[in-house]
Design a protein around this motif. Structure first.
Motif, mmCIF file in Angstrom:
data_model
loop_
_atom_site.group_PDB
_atom_site.id
_atom_site.type_symbol
_atom_site.label_atom_id
_atom_site.label_comp_id
_atom_site.label_asym_id
_atom_site.label_seq_id
_atom_site.Cartn_x
_atom_site.Cartn_y
_atom_site.Cartn_z
ATOM 1 N N THR A 209 -72.422 29.364 29.259
ATOM 2 C CA THR A 209 -72.396 30.568 28.430
ATOM 3 C C THR A 209 -71.847 30.246 27.045
ATOM 4 O OG1 THR A 209 -72.090 31.969 30.380
ATOM 5 C CG2 THR A 209 -71.489 32.918 28.246
ATOM 6 N N ALA A 210 -70.745 29.510 27.004
ATOM 7 C CA ALA A 210 -70.194 29.104 25.709
ATOM 8 C C ALA A 210 -71.153 28.175 24.980
ATOM 9 C CB ALA A 210 -68.845 28.411 25.919
ATOM 10 N N GLY A 211 -71.808 27.274 25.727
ATOM 11 C CA GLY A 211 -72.783 26.393 25.110
ATOM 12 C C GLY A 211 -73.938 27.158 24.500
ATOM 13 N N GLN A 212 -74.380 28.209 25.184
ATOM 14 C CA GLN A 212 -75.488 29.004 24.654
ATOM 15 C C GLN A 212 -75.095 29.728 23.375
ATOM 16 O OE1 GLN A 212 -78.694 29.063 26.216
ATOM 17 N NE2 GLN A 212 -79.125 29.806 24.152
ATOM 18 N N VAL A 213 -73.858 30.195 23.304
ATOM 19 C CA VAL A 213 -73.390 30.839 22.075
ATOM 20 C C VAL A 213 -73.423 29.833 20.922
ATOM 21 C CG1 VAL A 213 -71.428 31.970 20.950
ATOM 22 C CG2 VAL A 213 -71.968 32.497 23.338
ATOM 23 N N MET A 214 -73.036 28.598 21.200
ATOM 24 C CA MET A 214 -73.086 27.571 20.170
ATOM 25 C C MET A 214 -74.517 27.326 19.712
ATOM 26 S SD MET A 214 -70.314 24.886 21.784
ATOM 27 C CE MET A 214 -70.712 23.567 20.633
ATOM 28 N N VAL A 215 -75.436 27.213 20.658
ATOM 29 C CA VAL A 215 -76.834 26.938 20.321
ATOM 30 C C VAL A 215 -77.433 28.070 19.501
ATOM 31 C CG1 VAL A 215 -79.143 26.571 21.286
ATOM 32 C CG2 VAL A 215 -77.160 25.449 22.322
ATOM 33 N N ASP A 216 -77.058 29.305 19.817
ATOM 34 C CA ASP A 216 -77.615 30.462 19.126
ATOM 35 C C ASP A 216 -76.928 30.772 17.805
ATOM 36 O OD1 ASP A 216 -79.336 30.812 21.261
ATOM 37 O OD2 ASP A 216 -78.084 32.318 22.260
ATOM 38 N N HIS A 217 -75.779 30.189 17.561
ATOM 39 C CA HIS A 217 -74.959 30.600 16.421
ATOM 40 C C HIS A 217 -75.634 30.237 15.098
ATOM 41 C CE1 HIS A 217 -71.481 31.584 14.033
ATOM 42 N NE2 HIS A 217 -70.825 31.946 15.138
ATOM 43 N N PRO A 218 -75.810 31.202 14.198
ATOM 44 C CA PRO A 218 -76.512 30.909 12.939
ATOM 45 C C PRO A 218 -75.761 29.993 11.997
ATOM 46 C CG PRO A 218 -75.595 33.136 12.918
ATOM 47 C CD PRO A 218 -75.432 32.628 14.310
ATOM 48 N N ASP A 219 -74.440 29.858 12.174
ATOM 49 C CA ASP A 219 -73.651 29.030 11.256
ATOM 50 C C ASP A 219 -73.491 27.592 11.741
ATOM 51 O OD1 ASP A 219 -73.341 31.158 9.541
ATOM 52 O OD2 ASP A 219 -71.475 31.822 10.472
#
Length: 479
Positions: A209-219
């Protein structure tokens, strides 16, 4: 043995009670016992880490190569000074023999030192006049914030393969280690925060879940993942939404092709010893041995003799060649591969079962009588399991070696120079060794083809992976 080094502000930040909602247990795979309990980051914590990295990039991204080099050298010194702590932590968390963990830590320090030197020797096209009255020059600039998602088999080494070139290039970092083996990365990040400016290196402990947030993060401008193929494809697909760059080091199904003119005893000994290092949990392990028909019997006998002498035991036992696999779940996966291969007609020449003792131990296993399209040939087991196949001639050997989707690493064993040149050229793998296997030099690039991913670790090329190139053209006021 002294207590494991689990103290300090970063451990305190991520440690929690076993019954907490976000808690997960970090185990010792040699015993199955809990080392500690940590908590998983939520999306807000990932966002906060990215924000800190973004703010820090304003300064770190403008540092000179000499300044970044000095920081990497300081990190290498710190790692060496605390080398025994890191080795004991890695050994306990991954289950690898302590002696091998010590060797890894020494090597890890050299990764940092190499990148510290490489960043001070930039390479680019020569500045010059490629059009009349205009001067062109090329810059290599950092990307910004990069996200690093690291695996469980070589936790600190794989982290530094990514972290060292990322920092050398001038990026700031958010790193997420695997939940089963986060401890050495926590310790290193804690040490690094005393060397690096605030926000340059940020740790996120969490699951997919945390990894997916990283992958999706625009910055986040680039995500580098070492993991399995299915995860790599999901990362690549998700990253397309923000057009961020992706660097993937995925699985492998490494062939070792052995010809009758090779030094068979040497080949058998070195391939057997290499295949079962780290309990076979290595994407580059020589897990598929393909032997020229006339040498098959002699080679196999020598290989089995070496395997019989390989001790699978506790990490603190000096006689252990390898320890347990990483978890109960992974042990069951390895067992499943072996049982399905046996059911499909494979012959078990050695091993074949888990070892009846606490922890997650599996016998070193050698299978033969397997077909090219069998699961055991086509899919990555990632455990102490090797197949030996026989082939009639060069053409069949090459076809069998290349006849998988993976393309990470391979080796050729022959004394024929012409054959060596042909096979090192025609094997479709990112690294091909001749009369050796699993030897890595920090000066040389490492990365795969096909389903093994794309992008390179190590060498000066790795710094380019974490950089972007800018062309600047100047027009003279007077021609």
């Amino acid at each position: 043995m002294p207590a494991l080094p689990l103290n300090g502000p970063l451990f305190d930040h991520w440690r929690t009670t076993p019954d907490a909602e976000s808690a997960f247990a970090v185990l010792n795979p040699a015993t199955g016992e809990v080392i500690t309990s940590l908590r998983k980051a939520d999306a807000e914590e990932v966002d906060a880490a990215v924000a800190k990295a973004t703010a820090a990039f304003e300064t770190w991204g403008r540092t000179t190569p000499a300044e970044r080099s000095a920081a990497l050298l300081a990190l290498a010194d710190g790692l060496e000074a605390a080398g025994e702590d890191f080795a004991r932590l890695e050994s306990a968390n991954v289950g690898k023999p302590l002696a091998q963990a010590r060797e890894e830590i020494a090597y890890d320090a050299d990764v940092l030192r190499f990148m510290a030197g490489a960043v001070r020797v930039p390479h680019a096209m020569a500045t010059g006049e490629y059009l009349p009255g205009r001067t062109s020059l090329v810059r290599r600039d950092p990307l910004g914030v990069v996200g690093l998602i690291t695996p469980w088999n070589y936790p600190l080494m794989e982290a530094l393969w990514k972290l060292a070139p990322a920092l050398a290039a001038g990026n700031t970092v958010v790193i997420k280690p695997a939940t089963v083996t986060p401890l050495s990365t926590v310790l290193f990040t804690q040490m690094a925060q005393e060397v690096l400016p605030e926000g340059v290196l940020n740790l996120v402990v969490g699951d997919r879940t945390a990894g997916q947030v990283m992958v999706d993060h625009p910055d986040i401008r680039l995500v580098s993942l070492t993991g399995d193929g299915a995860t790599g494809k999901k990362v690549a697909a998700s990253a397309a939404a923000t057009l961020k760059r992706v660097h993937l080091e995925l699985g492998g199904k490494g062939p070792a092709v052995v010809f009758a003119d090779a030094q068979l005893e040497t080949a058998a000994t070195e391939l057997a010893q290499t295949a079962f290092l780290n309990a076979g949990q290595d994407c580059s392990q020589p897990c598929r041995v393909i032997v020229e028909d006339s040498a098959y019997e002699a080679f196999t006998a020598a290989y089995l003799k070496t395997v019989a002498g390989l001790a699978c035991g506790a990490p603190d036992d000096e006689d252990s060649h390898f320890g347990p696999v990483i978890s109960q779940r992974h042990l069951e996966s390895v067992e499943g591969f072996v049982e399905r291969a046996r059911a499909a007609g494979a012959t078990v020449l050695a091993g074949g079962r888990r070892i009846d003792r606490p922890g997650f131990f599996h016998e070193p296993t050698v299978l033969t009588d397997v077909r090219q399209d069998d699961e055991i040939i086509q899919s990555e087991v990632f455990g102490p399991v090797v197949t030996i196949q026989r082939a009639a001639d060069d053409e069949e050997i090459l076809a069998m070696a290349n006849g998988v989707e993976y393309g990470l690493a391979a080796s050729v064993w022959t004394s024929d120079v012409d054959r060596a040149l042909r096979f090192t050229r025609d094997l479709a793998f990112g690294t091909v060794w001749l009369n050796q296997h699993l030897v890595v030099a920090n000066e040389m690039p490492f990365g795969g083809f096909g389903q093994s991913g794309y992008g390179k670790e190590l060498s000066a090329h790795a710094i380019d992976e974490y950089s972007q190139v800018k062309h600047i053209m100047l027009k003279a006021a007077h021609g």
